[in-house]
Design a protein around this motif. Sequence first.
Motif, mmCIF file in Angstrom:
data_model
loop_
_atom_site.group_PDB
_atom_site.id
_atom_site.type_symbol
_atom_site.label_atom_id
_atom_site.label_comp_id
_atom_site.label_asym_id
_atom_site.label_seq_id
_atom_site.Cartn_x
_atom_site.Cartn_y
_atom_site.Cartn_z
ATOM 1 N N GLU A 55 79.798 68.116 -8.591
ATOM 2 C CA GLU A 55 80.684 68.006 -7.439
ATOM 3 C C GLU A 55 81.740 69.114 -7.438
ATOM 4 O O GLU A 55 82.081 69.663 -8.489
ATOM 5 N N SER A 71 78.732 68.054 -2.953
ATOM 6 C CA SER A 71 77.978 67.284 -3.941
ATOM 7 C C SER A 71 76.603 67.921 -4.099
ATOM 8 O O SER A 71 76.249 68.871 -3.395
ATOM 9 N N GLY A 72 75.821 67.407 -5.048
ATOM 10 C CA GLY A 72 74.472 67.924 -5.248
ATOM 11 C C GLY A 72 74.420 69.304 -5.860
ATOM 12 O O GLY A 72 73.389 69.977 -5.801
#
Length: 299
Positions: A55, A71-72
Amino acid sequence: MHTLTRAASLALLSLVVACTSVPRPETVLASGQTGPASLVSDGTYLYWTNRTGGEVMRLPLAGGTPEQRASGQVQPQGIALSSTHLYWANRGNHTVMKLPLAGGEPVPVATGQSDPEDVAIAGGYVFWSNGSATMMKAPEASGAASAVSDQTSSPSELVTNATHVLWANSDGTIRRAPLAGGSEETLARGDLNATSLALDDTHVYWTTFWGSIQRVPLAGGGVEKLAEGENHPRAIAVDGSFLYWAAGGKDGTIRRMARSGGKPETFAGDQGEPAGILLHAGHLYWVNQSAGTVVRAPR
């Protein structure tokens, strides 16, 4: 009325002196973070990467609730700011990313990099260190990535000033190159495994994995070893009076010493893998990687 003996007076004086050197009061600004790594600020918000959680986060400097901005991501590490964008390096998927400060979706600045670690913005360029290769840059607006250095030196952290980008290498060298392009030069040869860098107007300072704090004049000259025997120091920062760095693991500390030299002292103890030191407006900020916190203390 009782009169203190000389021995008692000396004991009381020693206690007073000891009390003046206790660590500063700390404020935990955020908790429950997953492997926080690096910190930056635009004067309104703190931004940081959560390396384990994938994040990019932010929090008002005045306090509040942490907000997820991206995110991701895959092992995001170094983070930097321009006037319009936030940049970070994803070591896990070999990308350098950017995101508008106003919000939106992150987009790649560069892909296919070799373990990118740190990132900085200067002179209209994004600079980053490829930990398994060399120093790179790309125009802020858009454009292809190009090598700053023609040598594979395993660079780690980097810093910039008005004219140069400087970086630390695993072989102990501190190198620099003009922002606008040109030949690199070796500014210093220090101990192996240089890990972090900081600049003031006259010197570049760095830590080494093996425990030393070193510096060299920006104008060139001999390497000066300011401290030895520190516990894997990293994340060095400098202000007008002191050098600060993180040290140790789950029982880590924030350490400091006078910029001109002297004996190091503990600024804050009982930290959980401290890293990512940031100086801003009379305060010291840092992250605790294993404790999952973002912390502030007055300088």
